[in-house]
Design an enzyme around this catalytic site. Structure first.
Site, PDB file in Angstrom:
ATOM      1  N   LEU A  37       0.839  -1.187   0.000  1.00 31.06           N
ATOM      2  CA  LEU A  37       0.000   0.000   0.000  1.00 31.06           C
ATOM      3  C   LEU A  37       0.878   1.242   0.000  1.00 31.06           C
ATOM      4  O   LEU A  37       1.702   1.427   0.891  1.00 31.06           O
ATOM      5  CB  LEU A  37      -0.921   0.001   1.228  1.00 31.06           C
ATOM      6  CG  LEU A  37      -1.911  -1.158   1.307  1.00 31.06           C
ATOM      7  CD1 LEU A  37      -2.727  -1.068   2.585  1.00 31.06           C
ATOM      8  CD2 LEU A  37      -2.814  -1.185   0.086  1.00 31.06           C
ATOM      9  N   GLY A  57       3.642   0.477   4.380  1.00 29.30           N
ATOM     10  CA  GLY A  57       4.985   1.046   4.483  1.00 29.30           C
ATOM     11  C   GLY A  57       5.112   1.895   5.736  1.00 29.30           C
ATOM     12  O   GLY A  57       4.146   2.511   6.184  1.00 29.30           O
ATOM     13  N   ASP A  61       9.081   9.828   4.339  1.00 26.16           N
ATOM     14  CA  ASP A  61       9.068  11.276   4.520  1.00 26.16           C
ATOM     15  C   ASP A  61       8.678  11.826   3.159  1.00 26.16           C
ATOM     16  O   ASP A  61       9.434  11.728   2.209  1.00 26.16           O
ATOM     17  CB  ASP A  61      10.454  11.770   4.927  1.00 26.16           C
ATOM     18  CG  ASP A  61      10.522  13.281   5.041  1.00 26.16           C
ATOM     19  OD1 ASP A  61      11.315  13.752   5.858  1.00 26.16           O
ATOM     20  OD2 ASP A  61       9.807  13.991   4.315  1.00 26.16           O
ATOM     21  N   ASN A  63       8.610  14.506   1.679  1.00 23.85           N
ATOM     22  CA  ASN A  63       9.440  15.482   0.979  1.00 23.85           C
ATOM     23  C   ASN A  63      10.798  14.907   0.617  1.00 23.85           C
ATOM     24  O   ASN A  63      11.271  15.043  -0.493  1.00 23.85           O
ATOM     25  CB  ASN A  63       9.630  16.731   1.849  1.00 23.85           C
ATOM     26  CG  ASN A  63       8.309  17.434   2.099  1.00 23.85           C
ATOM     27  OD1 ASN A  63       7.467  17.505   1.226  1.00 23.85           O
ATOM     28  ND2 ASN A  63       8.118  17.904   3.320  1.00 23.85           N
ATOM     29  N   ARG A  64      11.416  14.262   1.578  1.00 25.88           N
ATOM     30  CA  ARG A  64      12.783  13.813   1.389  1.00 25.88           C
ATOM     31  C   ARG A  64      12.885  12.522   0.580  1.00 25.88           C
ATOM     32  O   ARG A  64      13.818  12.330  -0.184  1.00 25.88           O
ATOM     33  CB  ARG A  64      13.414  13.617   2.769  1.00 25.88           C
ATOM     34  CG  ARG A  64      14.892  13.413   2.699  1.00 25.88           C
ATOM     35  CD  ARG A  64      15.510  13.615   4.057  1.00 25.88           C
ATOM     36  NE  ARG A  64      16.865  13.118   4.019  1.00 25.88           N
ATOM     37  CZ  ARG A  64      17.489  12.560   5.012  1.00 25.88           C
ATOM     38  NH1 ARG A  64      16.877  12.427   6.152  1.00 25.88           N
ATOM     39  NH2 ARG A  64      18.711  12.147   4.879  1.00 25.88           N
TER      40      ARG A  64
END
Length: 174
Positions: A37, A57, A61, A63-64
């Site tokens: 998923l 999962g 992050d 963004n990163r």
């Protein structure tokens, strides 16, 4: 991870299979049934198949490490899917949820067979816009019923909600 989980009161009584190997090794003979998923998938999950094993999962992050779970699933040759969040509500930010929120949504869906109820019960108001579920072509303000549910849900202790979800028996397709 195991050492930290062992510190949780009552962990030894959880009704789950515990495995020390990586899931891809532990379930190598069931690889065709694995579904990772991830919000990055193009496949939208319509229903939960009792034959499938859903992987949530955990280290993301937005963004990163954008797309890291999707890439991992593709590299391992595992099917992917995402929750149908966009079909039922508009998120105020990304559609990335915590592991416990995803688990609670899946359990609530199994209880009710209704994604809308699952999303509105679990996803906090702060992660949603002030709009009701996505309609055919327009969004409407939250109904009074949903506003009251949001207020009540925010008051409940989050850990208590998790306990309730863990205690729900899963139906078998036998």
């Amino acid at each position: 991870m195991s050492a930290e989980l062992d510190k949780l009161p009552g962990f030894e009584k959880w009704f789950i299979e515990k495995e020390s190997n990586c899931y891809i090794q532990a379930m190598a003979d069931q690889k065709d049934d694995l579904v990772y998923l991830t919000a990055d998938s193009d496949t939208v999950l319509d229903d939960l198949d009792p034959k499938h094993i859903y992987i949530i999962g955990g280290l993301v992050d937005r963004n990163r490490f954008k797309g890291i779970t999707m890439t991992k699933a593709q590299e391992q040759g595992i099917k992917t899917a995402k929750l149908p969040i966009g079909e039922y509500l508009k998120m105020s930010s990304s559609q990335v949820l915590t592991v416990n929120q995803v688990l609670e949504i899946l359990v609530k869906f199994l209880e009710t067979r209704d994604w809308k109820t699952a999303f509105f019960t679990v996803i906090p108001q702060r992660k949603r816009t002030g709009l009701d579920p996505v309609g055919s072509s327009k969004l409407e303000p939250l109904s009074e019923e949903h506003q009251e549910e949001d207020a009540d849900a925010d008051k409940h202790d989050h850990l208590e909600r998790k306990k309730v979800c863990v205690e729900v028996p899963l139906e078998s397709s036998s």
